[in-house]
Design an enzyme around this catalytic site. Structure first.
Site, short mmCIF file in Angstrom:
data_model
loop_
_atom_site.label_atom_id
_atom_site.label_comp_id
_atom_site.label_asym_id
_atom_site.label_seq_id
_atom_site.Cartn_x
_atom_site.Cartn_y
_atom_site.Cartn_z
CB CYS B 92 68.94 103.50 -1.88
SG CYS B 92 67.94 104.06 -3.27
CG HIS B 202 72.93 102.07 -4.26
ND1 HIS B 202 72.13 101.09 -3.69
CD2 HIS B 202 72.08 103.01 -4.74
CE1 HIS B 202 70.86 101.41 -3.85
NE2 HIS B 202 70.79 102.56 -4.49
CD GLU B 204 74.54 98.85 -2.23
OE1 GLU B 204 75.10 99.84 -1.71
OE2 GLU B 204 73.35 98.85 -2.59
#
Lengths: 41, 235
Positions: B92, B202, B204
């Protein structure tokens, strides 16, 4: 619009510095265009 | 049986980063040590086997997202690390920083809708022979969230053709699911050498069932596998 004040009387030197600033930071030439106008202050 | 070694994956932190702890948590969950490295550091820890430039914001994202962060001391270290073949993942805002730094091709523009988007999106894995997607199957569909206002990746036709030919378009949004108007539905792109990848989604945020998807673990797990290999190669 970005105003930049330079401590120089040399027009060529000012243009060269501003070109470099535009290419390296102020604009991303891949997606943005720019033009430079010089004025004595 | 001995445990697999835990490679060090450095997580860079800028003023404004807000996914650095999530990245650290995910990487540690998946078997890495993940120290967070403040932006003023001019070198990465000696034992660094990979680096993650996380999401969030950086330096207020003045001018363009990532434009200021690109000149931070720690990015000098990341650029040197990448030049030596080090593995670097930008997520990002990290992706935006890496494009501004010239480590990745293209640029990120405001979403075509001019609205912030925050939702799970389906992605298609285009390349699996990369250090970031080796745990994926070719054509596999992953569900990973996006949350961004400036995620519209841009390349002109010439550059897009070169990247396609070089196999650098690693992840695409599934057909009809492009959340930001990105050219060619590109969600993730690598450098020519293949050791740097940037993506808007994302991973994560998708590593535990509680989060709704564990598909992000395939990306981060691949990175950790590759980091472990580079660790073994350097011994």
């Amino acid at each position: 619009l970005v105003d930049v004040e330079l401590a120089t009387d040399d027009r060529e030197q000012a243009l060269a510095a501003l070109e470099q600033m535009c290419e390296r930071l102020l604009a991303n030439p891949l997606i943005e265009s720019y033009s430079i106008e010089l004025a004595r202050v | 049986m001995s445990e697999a070694p835990r490679p060090t994956v450095a997580v860079v932190v800028f003023p404004g980063s807000n996914d650095d702890r999530d990245a650290q948590h995910a990487l540690e969950l998946l078997g890495a040590d993940a120290p967070r490295i403040w932006h003023t550091a001019d070198e990465l820890p000696r034992e660094t086997a990979a680096a993650v430039v996380p999401g969030g914001f950086s330096y207020g994202d003045y001018l363009r997202c990532g434009a200021i962060a690109r000149y931070s001391p720690v990015m000098g270290a990341v650029i040197d690390f990448a030049a030596r073949g080090g593995l670097v993942l930008g997520i990002c805002n990290g992706f935006q920083v890496l494009t501004e730094a010239g480590l990745l091709p293209g640029a990120l523009r405001p979403n075509a809708s001019l609205s912030f988007v925050c939702r799970d999106v389906p992605l298609v894995v285009e390349r699996t022979e990369t250090p970031f997607t080796s745990r994926c199957a070719p054509g596999q569909e992953l569900t990973i969230p996006v949350k961004h206002g400036d995620g519209c990746w841009f390349a002109d036709d010439t550059l897009l053709g070169e990247l396609e030919a070089n196999g650098q378009l690693v992840l695409r949004y599934a057909e009809g699911a492009n959340p930001n108007g990105s050219i060619g539905d590109v969600a993730g792109v690598s450098n020519e050498e293949g050791n740097v990848l940037g993506l808007m989604p994302h991973p994560e945020h998708a590593v535990e069932p509680l989060l709704g998807s564990t598909d992000g673990a395939l990306i981060l797990g691949s990175l950790i596998d590759a980091a472990r290999l580079s660790l073994a190669a350097s011994v």
